[in-house]
Scaffold this motif. Structure first.
Motif, PDB file in Angstrom:
ATOM      1  N   LYS A 123       0.782  -1.230  -0.107  1.00 44.60           N
ATOM      2  CA  LYS A 123      -0.207  -0.109   0.017  1.00 44.60           C
ATOM      3  C   LYS A 123       0.911   1.151  -0.138  1.00 44.60           C
ATOM      4  CE  LYS A 123      -2.141   0.788   3.726  1.00 44.60           C
ATOM      5  NZ  LYS A 123      -3.067   0.710   4.848  1.00 44.60           N
ATOM      6  N   PRO A 124       0.237   2.298  -0.467  1.00 44.07           N
ATOM      7  CA  PRO A 124       1.085   3.475  -0.481  1.00 44.07           C
ATOM      8  C   PRO A 124       1.382   4.304   0.589  1.00 44.07           C
ATOM      9  CG  PRO A 124      -1.067   3.869  -1.261  1.00 44.07           C
ATOM     10  CD  PRO A 124      -0.914   2.628  -1.071  1.00 44.07           C
ATOM     11  N   GLN A 125       2.654   4.860   1.059  1.00 47.17           N
ATOM     12  CA  GLN A 125       2.912   5.519   2.179  1.00 47.17           C
ATOM     13  C   GLN A 125       3.718   6.705   1.943  1.00 47.17           C
ATOM     14  OE1 GLN A 125       1.783   4.658   5.199  1.00 47.17           O
ATOM     15  NE2 GLN A 125       0.763   3.100   4.889  1.00 47.17           N
ATOM     16  N   ASN A 126       4.003   7.423   2.745  1.00 49.21           N
ATOM     17  CA  ASN A 126       4.982   8.579   2.798  1.00 49.21           C
ATOM     18  C   ASN A 126       6.219   7.957   3.183  1.00 49.21           C
ATOM     19  OD1 ASN A 126       3.370  10.647   1.752  1.00 49.21           O
ATOM     20  ND2 ASN A 126       2.912  11.325   3.635  1.00 49.21           N
ATOM     21  N   TRP A 127       7.231   7.957   2.344  1.00 48.01           N
ATOM     22  CA  TRP A 127       8.551   7.575   2.871  1.00 48.01           C
ATOM     23  C   TRP A 127       9.349   8.477   3.579  1.00 48.01           C
ATOM     24  CZ3 TRP A 127       6.797   3.080   2.032  1.00 48.01           C
ATOM     25  CH2 TRP A 127       6.023   2.831   0.815  1.00 48.01           C
ATOM     26  N   SER A 149       7.181  20.354  18.254  1.00 46.62           N
ATOM     27  CA  SER A 149       7.067  20.123  16.977  1.00 46.62           C
ATOM     28  C   SER A 149       8.433  19.699  16.238  1.00 46.62           C
ATOM     29  CB  SER A 149       6.524  21.261  16.224  1.00 46.62           C
ATOM     30  OG  SER A 149       7.313  22.368  16.474  1.00 46.62           O
ATOM     31  N   ARG A 150       8.569  19.017  15.345  1.00 48.64           N
ATOM     32  CA  ARG A 150       9.857  18.947  14.233  1.00 48.64           C
ATOM     33  C   ARG A 150       9.450  18.819  12.959  1.00 48.64           C
ATOM     34  NH1 ARG A 150      10.674  12.629  16.037  1.00 48.64           N
ATOM     35  NH2 ARG A 150       9.006  11.621  14.805  1.00 48.64           N
ATOM     36  N   VAL A 151      10.416  18.643  12.185  1.00 52.99           N
ATOM     37  CA  VAL A 151      10.230  18.905  10.590  1.00 52.99           C
ATOM     38  C   VAL A 151      10.745  17.327  10.209  1.00 52.99           C
ATOM     39  CG1 VAL A 151      11.043  19.796   8.476  1.00 52.99           C
ATOM     40  CG2 VAL A 151      10.291  21.226  10.359  1.00 52.99           C
ATOM     41  N   VAL A 152       9.978  17.025   9.146  1.00 54.67           N
ATOM     42  CA  VAL A 152      10.339  15.712   8.637  1.00 54.67           C
ATOM     43  C   VAL A 152      10.482  15.877   6.989  1.00 54.67           C
ATOM     44  CG1 VAL A 152       9.447  13.192   8.204  1.00 54.67           C
ATOM     45  CG2 VAL A 152       9.029  14.318  10.289  1.00 54.67           C
ATOM     46  N   VAL A 153      11.614  15.239   6.576  1.00 50.25           N
ATOM     47  CA  VAL A 153      11.690  15.357   5.152  1.00 50.25           C
ATOM     48  C   VAL A 153      11.552  14.096   4.378  1.00 50.25           C
ATOM     49  CG1 VAL A 153      13.595  15.767   3.414  1.00 50.25           C
ATOM     50  CG2 VAL A 153      13.403  17.307   5.353  1.00 50.25           C
ATOM     51  N   GLY A 154      10.799  13.739   3.491  1.00 47.84           N
ATOM     52  CA  GLY A 154      10.594  12.570   2.815  1.00 47.84           C
ATOM     53  C   GLY A 154      10.128  12.472   1.555  1.00 47.84           C
ATOM     54  N   PHE A 155       9.204  11.830   1.012  1.00 51.27           N
ATOM     55  CA  PHE A 155       8.859  11.459  -0.131  1.00 51.27           C
ATOM     56  C   PHE A 155       7.353  11.090  -0.087  1.00 51.27           C
ATOM     57  CE2 PHE A 155      13.303  11.172  -0.368  1.00 51.27           C
ATOM     58  CZ  PHE A 155      13.947  11.970  -1.100  1.00 51.27           C
ATOM     59  N   ARG A 156       6.614  11.495  -1.181  1.00 47.08           N
ATOM     60  CA  ARG A 156       5.268  10.976  -1.552  1.00 47.08           C
ATOM     61  C   ARG A 156       5.316   9.616  -1.999  1.00 47.08           C
ATOM     62  NH1 ARG A 156       2.138  16.023  -2.673  1.00 47.08           N
ATOM     63  NH2 ARG A 156       3.797  17.558  -2.783  1.00 47.08           N
ATOM     64  N   PRO A 157       4.443   8.955  -2.111  1.00 45.18           N
ATOM     65  CA  PRO A 157       4.461   7.357  -2.471  1.00 45.18           C
ATOM     66  C   PRO A 157       5.175   6.957  -3.683  1.00 45.18           C
ATOM     67  CG  PRO A 157       2.214   7.894  -1.613  1.00 45.18           C
ATOM     68  CD  PRO A 157       2.960   9.158  -1.836  1.00 45.18           C
ATOM     69  N   GLY A 158       5.102   8.139  -4.727  1.00 42.28           N
ATOM     70  CA  GLY A 158       5.704   7.747  -6.113  1.00 42.28           C
ATOM     71  C   GLY A 158       4.730   7.117  -7.168  1.00 42.28           C
ATOM     72  N   TYR A 186       6.441   0.908  -6.482  1.00 46.19           N
ATOM     73  CA  TYR A 186       6.450   2.643  -6.563  1.00 46.19           C
ATOM     74  C   TYR A 186       7.828   3.195  -6.825  1.00 46.19           C
ATOM     75  CZ  TYR A 186       1.935   1.959  -3.924  1.00 46.19           C
ATOM     76  OH  TYR A 186       0.762   1.381  -3.613  1.00 46.19           O
ATOM     77  N   HIS A 187       7.772   3.970  -8.092  1.00 45.47           N
ATOM     78  CA  HIS A 187       9.076   4.684  -8.472  1.00 45.47           C
ATOM     79  C   HIS A 187       9.139   6.071  -7.876  1.00 45.47           C
ATOM     80  CE1 HIS A 187      10.043   1.459 -11.430  1.00 45.47           C
ATOM     81  NE2 HIS A 187       8.928   1.166 -11.305  1.00 45.47           N
ATOM     82  N   VAL A 188      10.061   6.152  -6.823  1.00 48.64           N
ATOM     83  CA  VAL A 188       9.933   7.563  -6.170  1.00 48.64           C
ATOM     84  C   VAL A 188      10.963   8.300  -7.099  1.00 48.64           C
ATOM     85  CG1 VAL A 188      10.206   8.644  -4.089  1.00 48.64           C
ATOM     86  CG2 VAL A 188       9.266   6.531  -3.900  1.00 48.64           C
ATOM     87  N   LYS A 189      10.683   9.601  -7.339  1.00 50.94           N
ATOM     88  CA  LYS A 189      11.652  10.445  -8.040  1.00 50.94           C
ATOM     89  C   LYS A 189      11.962  11.533  -7.351  1.00 50.94           C
ATOM     90  CE  LYS A 189      10.137   8.744 -12.732  1.00 50.94           C
ATOM     91  NZ  LYS A 189       9.479   8.984 -13.873  1.00 50.94           N
ATOM     92  N   SER A 190      12.884  12.549  -7.693  1.00 54.31           N
ATOM     93  CA  SER A 190      12.975  13.821  -7.012  1.00 54.31           C
ATOM     94  C   SER A 190      12.096  14.715  -6.931  1.00 54.31           C
ATOM     95  CB  SER A 190      14.614  14.540  -7.632  1.00 54.31           C
ATOM     96  OG  SER A 190      14.024  14.410  -9.245  1.00 54.31           O
ATOM     97  N   GLY A 191      11.102  14.739  -7.712  1.00 59.24           N
ATOM     98  CA  GLY A 191       9.963  15.584  -7.848  1.00 59.24           C
ATOM     99  C   GLY A 191       8.950  15.034  -6.740  1.00 59.24           C
ATOM    100  N   HIS A 192       9.169  13.826  -6.168  1.00 59.69           N
ATOM    101  CA  HIS A 192       8.135  13.500  -5.215  1.00 59.69           C
ATOM    102  C   HIS A 192       8.610  13.941  -3.717  1.00 59.69           C
ATOM    103  CE1 HIS A 192       7.231  10.199  -8.321  1.00 59.69           C
ATOM    104  NE2 HIS A 192       6.072  11.197  -8.292  1.00 59.69           N
ATOM    105  N   VAL A 193       9.704  14.437  -3.414  1.00 65.07           N
ATOM    106  CA  VAL A 193      10.107  15.145  -2.221  1.00 65.07           C
ATOM    107  C   VAL A 193       9.131  16.030  -1.728  1.00 65.07           C
ATOM    108  CG1 VAL A 193      11.390  16.902  -3.344  1.00 65.07           C
ATOM    109  CG2 VAL A 193      12.191  16.016  -1.110  1.00 65.07           C
ATOM    110  N   MET A 194       9.006  16.053  -0.295  1.00 69.80           N
ATOM    111  CA  MET A 194       8.182  16.842   0.446  1.00 69.80           C
ATOM    112  C   MET A 194       8.762  16.886   1.781  1.00 69.80           C
ATOM    113  SD  MET A 194       4.711  14.588   0.997  1.00 69.80           S
ATOM    114  CE  MET A 194       4.043  15.650   2.101  1.00 69.80           C
ATOM    115  N   ALA A 195       8.260  17.967   2.653  1.00 72.31           N
ATOM    116  CA  ALA A 195       8.459  18.175   3.998  1.00 72.31           C
ATOM    117  C   ALA A 195       7.212  18.197   4.572  1.00 72.31           C
ATOM    118  CB  ALA A 195       9.477  19.280   4.323  1.00 72.31           C
ATOM    119  N   TRP A 196       7.036  17.660   5.978  1.00 69.45           N
ATOM    120  CA  TRP A 196       5.776  17.967   6.830  1.00 69.45           C
ATOM    121  C   TRP A 196       6.375  18.170   8.082  1.00 69.45           C
ATOM    122  CZ3 TRP A 196       7.026  13.371   4.271  1.00 69.45           C
ATOM    123  CH2 TRP A 196       7.242  11.992   5.228  1.00 69.45           C
TER     124      TRP A 196
END
Length: 754
Positions: A325-329, A528-537, A544-554
């Motif tokens: 299943k998709p997740q934020n990585w 609070s804190r900041v997390v850097v990761g990726f969308r599912p891709g 799931y093919h994760v590319k540089s454009g899928h980067v995100m911070a939350w």
């Protein structure tokens, strides 16, 4: 004259008395002279014999000493051989106690040679000097490290000294690295050497087992928070110690055939009963007192600084994920802010693959992933939140607080590893009752004039929201609706840059949105804190093919008992909704819960503050007093039952098996008085006791009284036959008395209530 030879008197010639006396004196003088000469000759022969023995062939004295030691130790050769085998087994089993530290077969390479080789050396050098045996053991110890290192390593002694601290700062299970396994190898070798030499050179019984027990104690300390149990190891050590005691005691083989199964049965009973016993406290964990490594900077470039750069080249493939299943990585967790950059305060510790659990212990989705590196830079390892097991990474380190993963060296392209994660799935009630955790480091705001701006905007965004979870949702919604997502926005997340973002441009990437949300939450007292990761891709064929454009911070906020909860303040590229299902579902859930909070109602849970106070009060009050009382009562009842069962039998057995016949006769009389309910009245005369009893009892009581009276007046004349007869009458009295007593009376007597 030789000892034991009778001197034959010489005939005395007839003559006058003086001549006879003189002659007698002369004869006596001759005889004395003869005896002295004979004594000197005997002394000379003895000295000559001692000299001859001392001039025997070289080594005869050593063989004589060894033979004498063998005589002291006693028994045929199979006894010391079996003893050496048991000592080797003890050392090996004690070494296997480290299986909670090093799971798997890699531990055998360190344990087996270390347990067997010293026993063989002791067998070969049992008649040789001790220094020779120890020298051979030292050489073989170094040779035994070759299977661990793959070659002869000169760093083995230094690794032994450093392995202690390394293991105390490692999250179990530890990786079976030779630098760590050499400590187990050395401890087992030392225990086997000391035990084997003690057995072959002394006549002690179980002293040779003590070094192995010491190694087992070290294994318990170093593996206290590891997986599995050491109860089977303890049971095996008990059986082996009992076997060693039977062998060294000189008992016949029949004792071994009966004693070893008996010891095994006791060990098995303890093995079954031990997990059922209540544990009063957690065992001591030496890792709590170990000096942990300080927070270290992982990469020269923070993952948050790479967000804007990756968005400029969105089609570069970084890694692939095989998951159901998709997740934020998640890639990196940043919890320290100095006004210029967000950095990580993680304290990474080595691990063999296990990641400690987070705060949330409720329902969760188990997600298994296989991740393959493409062009992802750095040593951070992506995974779904929260990892609990990682395989395939050599030199893996983990931060227990955040669950972040780090490789020992930069992974190459094509490198793969597997991760099992638990993604929390709290209920609506859990979320609505959430209370923020108390951690000053996670609410710290750097000095600067921007703090007033962030606090004012945050208070404006959450106006009317009293609950912490509702404040977080309001803050998330405020940023999503008052600024726009723009990949061309200038990068950076310093206080001045974020001030410009809030007051002027109102445009940014997830870098600015996540950093701003975290700082605004801190002004409200939300950790609070900041997390850097990726969308599912992009999904293709289950991958799931994760590319540089899928980067995100939350951003994430920590709640008591709930752990870290994600928030997505970055708006979707369409402006209204996010463009991937993980964040979209989270946004929909937050909007739904915020609406329920706004409506209120009778089914609304009580505030998080009151629930937190209730939890604190229950925690401070300790366990339920009724439960404590029930456990205490059960323990007392069990102890009383043991006393009731043991005391009468022990007293009767002691009286019957007394050493002297007179003592056994008096014991039979006292036992009869107890069985008749006279208690401490057995000091009465026999006639008084007999007169109180009916005929079926007095028929046995009368002869018993006569025997006991005889003992009181002539104790030295009592025979074993009289004692046997006395106990025959006492047993008959016991049987007759039991048939006459009512059931309730017998029960009270059995329960020691009389």
């Amino acid at each position: 004259m030789t000892r034991g030879t009778r001197r034959i008197p010489r005939p005395v010639p007839q003559g006058d008395g003086h001549h006879d006396a003189a002659h007698h004196d002369a004869a006596h003088h001759d005889a004395a002279h003869h005896d002295a000469a004979h004594h000197d000759a005997a002394h000379h022969d003895a000295a000559h014999h001692d000299a001859a023995r001392s001039e025997a062939a070289p080594g005869s004295a050593a063989r004589y000493g060894a033979a004498r030691r063998g005589a002291v130790q006693g028994g045929p050769w199979w006894r010391w051989a079996a003893g050496l085998a048991v000592v080797a087994a003890l050392a090996g089993v004690a070494g296997w106690g480290f299986h909670r530290v090093f799971p798997g077969t890699g531990l055998l390479l360190a344990v087996v040679p270390a347990a067997v080789a010293p026993a063989a050396v002791a067998a070969l050098t049992r008649t040789r000097p001790l220094w020779l045996a120890l020298a051979l053991d030292l050489v073989l110890w170094l040779a035994g490290t070759i299977p661990l290192y793959g070659t002869l390593s000169a760093t083995a002694p230094a690794d032994v000294a450093n392995a202690w601290h390394a293991l105390l700062t490692t999250l179990l299970p530890a990786q079976p690295e030779p630098e760590l396994l050499v400590l187990v190898h050395t401890l087992v070798w030392a225990a086997a050497t000391i035990g084997a030499e003690t057995l072959t050179r002394t006549a002690t019984r179980i002293a040779a087992a003590l070094p192995a027990l010491a190694v087992y104690g070290v294994a318990l300390l170093l593996g206290v928070d590891g997986e599995g149990s050491n109860l089977p190891v303890a049971a095996a050590l008990f059986v082996l110690m009992a076997t060693l005691a039977l062998i060294r005691d000189g008992r016949s083989p029949a004792w071994l055939l009966g004693g070893i199964p008996a010891a095994a049965a006791l060990a098995g009973l303890a093995l079954v009963a031990a997990p059922l016993l209540p544990i009063a406290a957690e065992p001591y964990n030496p890792r709590q007192d170990a000096d942990l490594p300080p927070p270290a900077r992982v990469d020269s470039v923070s993952p948050l600084d790479r967000v804007s750069a990756w968005l400029q080249i969105p089609d570069r493939e970084l890694f692939t994920v095989e998951a159901g299943k998709p997740q934020n990585w998640r890639l990196a967790v940043l919890d320290r802010y100095d006004g210029v950059r967000w950095t990580s305060g993680a304290r990474f510790r080595p691990t063999g693959g296990r990641v400690p659990e987070g705060e949330w212990t409720g329902a969760a989705d188990v997600v298994r992933q296989r991740i393959t590196f493409g062009g992802l830079p750095g040593t951070w390892l992506p995974a779904a939140e929260r990892p609990e097991q990682v395989t395939g990474v050599r030199g893996l380190t983990v931060d227990p607080a955040s669950g972040s993963l780090l490789a020992g060296t930069k992974p190459a392209k094509g490198f793969s590893y597997e991760v099992t994660s638990r993604v929390p799935r709290p209920t609506k009630q859990d979320l609505l009752a959430a209370a923020p955790a108390r951690d000053a480091s996670l609410t710290a705001f750097p000095d600067g004039p921007q703090e007033r701006l962030f606090r004012r905007l945050a208070q404006q965004a959450v106006k009317g929201a009293g609950e912490p979870i509702r404040q977080a949702y309001r803050l998330q919604s405020y940023l999503r609706t008052n600024a726009a997502y723009d990949v061309t926005a200038p990068p950076g997340h310093s206080l001045k840059g974020l001030e410009f973002f809030l007051q002027t441009t109102h445009r940014g990437t997830s870098e600015q949105f996540a950093a701003t949300f975290a700082l605004m939450a801190r002004t409200l007292g939300l950790p609070s804190r900041v997390v850097v990761g990726f969308r599912p891709g992009e999904k293709s064929g289950g991958v799931y093919h994760v590319k540089s454009g899928h980067v995100m911070a939350w951003a994430e906020i920590r709640f008591e008992g709930l752990g870290w909860r994600p928030f997505y303040p970055t708006p979707g590229r369409s402006g209204a909704k996010d463009d991937h299902e993980v964040a979209s579902s989270a946004i929909e859930e937050s909007e739904k819960l915020e609406g329920e909070l706004a409506k209120g109602g009778s089914d609304r849970p009580k505030t998080s503050e009151s629930q937190a106070a209730d939890r604190d009060e229950r925690a401070a009050g300790g366990p339920d007093p009724w439960l404590v009382a029930a456990v205490a009562a059960g323990g007392l009842l069990a102890a009383y039952g043991g006393v009731v069962a043991v005391v009468p039998w022990r007293r009767r057995h002691g009286r019957r098996s007394a050493r002297e016949p007179a003592q056994r006769v008096l014991g039979a009389w006292r036992q009869a008085c107890d069985d008749l309910g006279l208690g401490r009245e057995y000091a009465l005369t026999a006639g008084d006791v007999v007169s109180r009893q009916p005929g079926e009892i007095s028929v046995h009581l009368h002869p018993l009284a006569e025997i006991s009276n005889f003992v009181r007046y002539a104790p030295d004349g009592v025979t074993d036959a009289a004692a046997t007869e006395a106990w025959h009458h006492s047993d008959a009295i016991r049987k007759a008395a039991r048939t006459r007593k009512p059931l309730l009376t017998r029960l009270r007597a059995r329960l020691l209530l009389r």
